[in-house]
Motif scaffolding. Structure first.
Motif, PDB file in Angstrom:
ATOM      1  N   ASP A   1      53.323  10.602   9.308  1.00 46.20           N
ATOM      2  CA  ASP A   1      53.171  11.492  10.457  1.00 46.20           C
ATOM      3  C   ASP A   1      52.226  12.650  10.135  1.00 46.20           C
ATOM      4  N   ILE A   2      52.403  13.242   8.965  1.00 47.54           N
ATOM      5  CA  ILE A   2      51.542  14.357   8.563  1.00 47.54           C
ATOM      6  C   ILE A   2      50.105  13.866   8.388  1.00 47.54           C
ATOM      7  N   ALA A   3      49.941  12.703   7.766  1.00 49.96           N
ATOM      8  CA  ALA A   3      48.597  12.141   7.594  1.00 49.96           C
ATOM      9  C   ALA A   3      47.936  11.917   8.950  1.00 49.96           C
ATOM     10  N   GLY A   4      48.719  11.441   9.930  1.00 45.43           N
ATOM     11  CA  GLY A   4      48.181  11.230  11.275  1.00 45.43           C
ATOM     12  C   GLY A   4      47.750  12.528  11.924  1.00 45.43           C
ATOM     13  N   LEU A   5      48.548  13.581  11.766  1.00 48.01           N
ATOM     14  CA  LEU A   5      48.164  14.888  12.309  1.00 48.01           C
ATOM     15  C   LEU A   5      46.877  15.394  11.665  1.00 48.01           C
ATOM     16  N   ILE A   6      46.780  15.226  10.354  1.00 49.71           N
ATOM     17  CA  ILE A   6      45.576  15.664   9.634  1.00 49.71           C
ATOM     18  C   ILE A   6      44.350  14.927  10.168  1.00 49.71           C
ATOM     19  N   THR A   7      44.445  13.613  10.277  1.00 54.61           N
ATOM     20  CA  THR A   7      43.327  12.800  10.776  1.00 54.61           C
ATOM     21  C   THR A   7      42.942  13.222  12.189  1.00 54.61           C
TER      22      THR A   7
ATOM     23  N   GLU B   1      41.274  16.704  12.133  1.00 53.32           N
ATOM     24  CA  GLU B   1      39.924  16.616  11.562  1.00 53.32           C
ATOM     25  C   GLU B   1      38.952  16.020  12.577  1.00 53.32           C
ATOM     26  N   ALA B   2      39.401  14.975  13.274  1.00 53.96           N
ATOM     27  CA  ALA B   2      38.533  14.289  14.229  1.00 53.96           C
ATOM     28  C   ALA B   2      38.222  15.154  15.443  1.00 53.96           C
ATOM     29  N   SER B   3      39.199  15.935  15.859  1.00 54.43           N
ATOM     30  CA  SER B   3      39.019  16.727  17.081  1.00 54.43           C
ATOM     31  C   SER B   3      38.563  18.157  16.825  1.00 54.43           C
ATOM     32  N   GLY B   4      38.624  18.583  15.555  1.00 59.47           N
ATOM     33  CA  GLY B   4      38.267  19.962  15.239  1.00 59.47           C
ATOM     34  C   GLY B   4      39.326  20.970  15.678  1.00 59.47           C
TER      35      GLY B   4
ATOM     36  N   PHE C   1      60.263  24.161  15.917  1.00 55.43           N
ATOM     37  CA  PHE C   1      58.825  23.946  16.017  1.00 55.43           C
ATOM     38  C   PHE C   1      58.059  25.104  15.400  1.00 55.43           C
ATOM     39  N   HIS C   2      56.954  24.770  14.747  1.00 54.64           N
ATOM     40  CA  HIS C   2      56.115  25.755  14.056  1.00 54.64           C
ATOM     41  C   HIS C   2      54.654  25.425  14.317  1.00 54.64           C
ATOM     42  N   THR C   3      53.856  26.470  14.459  1.00 50.30           N
ATOM     43  CA  THR C   3      52.410  26.281  14.559  1.00 50.30           C
ATOM     44  C   THR C   3      51.864  26.242  13.139  1.00 50.30           C
ATOM     45  N   VAL C   4      51.098  25.192  12.840  1.00 51.64           N
ATOM     46  CA  VAL C   4      50.546  25.027  11.493  1.00 51.64           C
ATOM     47  C   VAL C   4      49.049  24.754  11.564  1.00 51.64           C
ATOM     48  N   THR C   5      48.382  25.097  10.477  1.00 49.80           N
ATOM     49  CA  THR C   5      46.947  24.850  10.356  1.00 49.80           C
ATOM     50  C   THR C   5      46.707  23.542   9.608  1.00 49.80           C
ATOM     51  N   LEU C   6      45.475  23.094   9.637  1.00 53.19           N
ATOM     52  CA  LEU C   6      45.083  21.897   8.901  1.00 53.19           C
ATOM     53  C   LEU C   6      45.371  22.069   7.410  1.00 53.19           C
ATOM     54  N   GLU C   7      45.047  23.236   6.863  1.00 52.06           N
ATOM     55  CA  GLU C   7      45.290  23.472   5.427  1.00 52.06           C
ATOM     56  C   GLU C   7      46.779  23.438   5.104  1.00 52.06           C
ATOM     57  N   GLN C   8      47.612  23.982   5.985  1.00 52.82           N
ATOM     58  CA  GLN C   8      49.058  23.920   5.757  1.00 52.82           C
ATOM     59  C   GLN C   8      49.546  22.473   5.773  1.00 52.82           C
TER      60      GLN C   8
END
Length: 153
Positions: free
Chosen positions: A73-79, A82-85, A98-105
């Protein structure tokens, strides 16, 4: 005596003498090979439970699931990010908050999940080695098969 062994009593190991006295011959204990096989089966079950219920305190400040599914799931969010910016996304923690997270997190969280899985495997291999190297049934039985406190730290 039979105390504690009542569940093992059968016509194959119990006889009644002419005077009515009952003679019970308890079955022999397991061989070392049988004890090892049973312990390895318990190890596999305990590992599966630990893997399915894995959780870690993430560097993002909340507890996350640390399972194969959460890794995917995390890998999917990262992908996706990254694809959408997309700079941030919503993430559901282990307690369903629920938490707001960044790509780096998310990248850090994925590494934390992977490290947790590696720590579980290290403990499994340590226990398997102990079981396989035990020299007698008592030594096999003395091995505490658990994954309590396993962490990537």
């Amino acid at each position: 005596g039979m105390a504690g062994l009542e569940h093992l009593v059968s016509p194959l190991n119990t006889s009644v003498g002419p005077d009515g006295r009952i003679t019970f011959s308890p079955p022999a204990g397991p061989t070392l090979a049988e004890a090892r096989t049973a312990a390895l089966a318990r190890l596999d079950a305990a590992f599966a439970d630990a893997e399915a219920g894995g959780r870690v305190l993430s560097s993002a400040g909340f507890v996350i699931d640390a399972t194969e599914r959460s890794n995917r799931d995390i890998a999917g969010l990262i992908t996706s990010m990254e694809a959408s910016g997309t700079p941030e996304t919503t993430f559901c923690a282990a307690d369903n908050s629920f938490h707001t997270v960044t790509l780096e997190q998310l990248r850090a969280m994925r590494l934390e999940v992977i490290a947790h899985g590696q720590a579980l495997y290290a403990r499994k291999w340590e226990l398997r080695t102990a079981i396989e190297s035990a020299q007698n049934v008592e030594a096999v039985r003395a091995i505490d098969i658990n994954f309590d406190g396993v962490s990537a730290a």
